[in-house]
Motif scaffolding. Sequence first.
Motif, PDB file in Angstrom:
ATOM      1  N   ASP A 117      14.921   9.917   6.478  1.00  0.00           N
ATOM      2  CA  ASP A 117      15.628   8.749   7.025  1.00  0.00           C
ATOM      3  C   ASP A 117      14.828   7.470   6.803  1.00  0.00           C
ATOM      4  O   ASP A 117      15.393   6.421   6.497  1.00  0.00           O
ATOM      5  N   SER A 118      13.511   7.562   6.940  1.00  0.00           N
ATOM      6  CA  SER A 118      12.664   6.383   6.681  1.00  0.00           C
ATOM      7  C   SER A 118      12.761   5.971   5.218  1.00  0.00           C
ATOM      8  O   SER A 118      12.797   4.777   4.907  1.00  0.00           O
ATOM      9  N   GLY A 119      12.789   6.941   4.324  1.00  0.00           N
ATOM     10  CA  GLY A 119      12.937   6.638   2.899  1.00  0.00           C
ATOM     11  C   GLY A 119      14.274   5.995   2.607  1.00  0.00           C
ATOM     12  O   GLY A 119      14.362   5.042   1.826  1.00  0.00           O
ATOM     13  N   LYS A 120      15.323   6.496   3.227  1.00  0.00           N
ATOM     14  CA  LYS A 120      16.663   5.932   3.023  1.00  0.00           C
ATOM     15  C   LYS A 120      16.764   4.511   3.557  1.00  0.00           C
ATOM     16  O   LYS A 120      17.534   3.706   3.040  1.00  0.00           O
ATOM     17  N   GLU A 162       5.459  11.509   0.222  1.00  0.00           N
ATOM     18  CA  GLU A 162       5.646  12.554   1.229  1.00  0.00           C
ATOM     19  C   GLU A 162       4.673  12.338   2.389  1.00  0.00           C
ATOM     20  O   GLU A 162       5.041  12.465   3.557  1.00  0.00           O
ATOM     21  N   GLY A 163       3.434  11.979   2.067  1.00  0.00           N
ATOM     22  CA  GLY A 163       2.429  11.705   3.095  1.00  0.00           C
ATOM     23  C   GLY A 163       2.800  10.554   4.005  1.00  0.00           C
ATOM     24  O   GLY A 163       2.456  10.547   5.191  1.00  0.00           O
ATOM     25  N   TYR A 164       3.504   9.579   3.459  1.00  0.00           N
ATOM     26  CA  TYR A 164       3.970   8.439   4.260  1.00  0.00           C
ATOM     27  C   TYR A 164       5.280   8.741   4.974  1.00  0.00           C
ATOM     28  O   TYR A 164       5.798   7.903   5.707  1.00  0.00           O
ATOM     29  N   GLY A 165       5.843   9.918   4.751  1.00  0.00           N
ATOM     30  CA  GLY A 165       7.076  10.291   5.441  1.00  0.00           C
ATOM     31  C   GLY A 165       8.329   9.697   4.842  1.00  0.00           C
ATOM     32  O   GLY A 165       9.358   9.616   5.506  1.00  0.00           O
ATOM     33  N   LEU A 166       8.265   9.272   3.574  1.00  0.00           N
ATOM     34  CA  LEU A 166       9.440   8.695   2.920  1.00  0.00           C
ATOM     35  C   LEU A 166      10.211   9.723   2.090  1.00  0.00           C
ATOM     36  O   LEU A 166      11.397   9.555   1.839  1.00  0.00           O
ATOM     37  N   VAL A 167       9.511  10.756   1.654  1.00  0.00           N
ATOM     38  CA  VAL A 167      10.103  11.791   0.810  1.00  0.00           C
ATOM     39  C   VAL A 167       9.838  13.143   1.443  1.00  0.00           C
ATOM     40  O   VAL A 167       8.773  13.371   2.009  1.00  0.00           O
ATOM     41  N   LYS A 168      10.831  14.026   1.361  1.00  0.00           N
ATOM     42  CA  LYS A 168      10.604  15.399   1.811  1.00  0.00           C
ATOM     43  C   LYS A 168      10.720  16.342   0.628  1.00  0.00           C
ATOM     44  O   LYS A 168      11.501  16.120  -0.297  1.00  0.00           O
ATOM     45  N   ARG A 169       9.910  17.375   0.671  1.00  0.00           N
ATOM     46  CA  ARG A 169       9.813  18.360  -0.398  1.00  0.00           C
ATOM     47  C   ARG A 169      10.285  19.699   0.143  1.00  0.00           C
ATOM     48  O   ARG A 169       9.906  20.099   1.233  1.00  0.00           O
ATOM     49  N   ALA A 221       0.835  -1.199   0.000  1.00  0.00           N
ATOM     50  CA  ALA A 221       0.000   0.000   0.000  1.00  0.00           C
ATOM     51  C   ALA A 221       0.872   1.252   0.000  1.00  0.00           C
ATOM     52  O   ALA A 221       0.537   2.264  -0.621  1.00  0.00           O
ATOM     53  N   ILE A 222       2.007   1.181   0.670  1.00  0.00           N
ATOM     54  CA  ILE A 222       2.897   2.342   0.774  1.00  0.00           C
ATOM     55  C   ILE A 222       3.764   2.512  -0.463  1.00  0.00           C
ATOM     56  O   ILE A 222       3.873   3.612  -1.004  1.00  0.00           O
ATOM     57  N   ILE A 223       4.394   1.441  -0.943  1.00  0.00           N
ATOM     58  CA  ILE A 223       5.361   1.588  -2.041  1.00  0.00           C
ATOM     59  C   ILE A 223       4.952   0.866  -3.314  1.00  0.00           C
ATOM     60  O   ILE A 223       5.723   0.834  -4.275  1.00  0.00           O
ATOM     61  N   GLY A 224       3.757   0.297  -3.336  1.00  0.00           N
ATOM     62  CA  GLY A 224       3.316  -0.451  -4.505  1.00  0.00           C
ATOM     63  C   GLY A 224       3.001   0.456  -5.682  1.00  0.00           C
ATOM     64  O   GLY A 224       2.919   1.676  -5.569  1.00  0.00           O
ATOM     65  N   GLY A 225       2.841  -0.164  -6.820  1.00  0.00           N
ATOM     66  CA  GLY A 225       2.528   0.572  -8.035  1.00  0.00           C
ATOM     67  C   GLY A 225       3.730   0.638  -8.960  1.00  0.00           C
ATOM     68  O   GLY A 225       4.812   0.173  -8.645  1.00  0.00           O
TER      69      GLY A 225
END
Length: 110
Positions: free
Chosen positions: A85-88, A62-69, A18-22
Amino acid sequence: MIKFKDKEYHCSMELTLAIIGGKWKVLILWYLGDKTIRFNELRRTLPNITQKMLTQQLRELEGYGLVKRFAYAQIPPKVEYSLTDSGKSILPILANLGQWGQNYANSEMD
């Protein structure tokens, strides 16, 4: 059952997808890697993605906190994206997935 952001998931894999799919999210995370990239540079890296889709996928990540803008207050607008950090923390997993794909392709050649 796992409850996350007011939704229930049957297992951790369902939540992960759900978070990284697609089609695009994993590629966006991979190409951001350990660097900061402007929107148009990221779009050039993914030539088959539309501007609308890239914007949508970045907003979700960004909403999931994996990317910052980061938007600069200038004209013309300048917006940069990088991993939190979560994205990394997902990068080693993505590297393993990439290696699996390479190994699979090589085994199919035999």
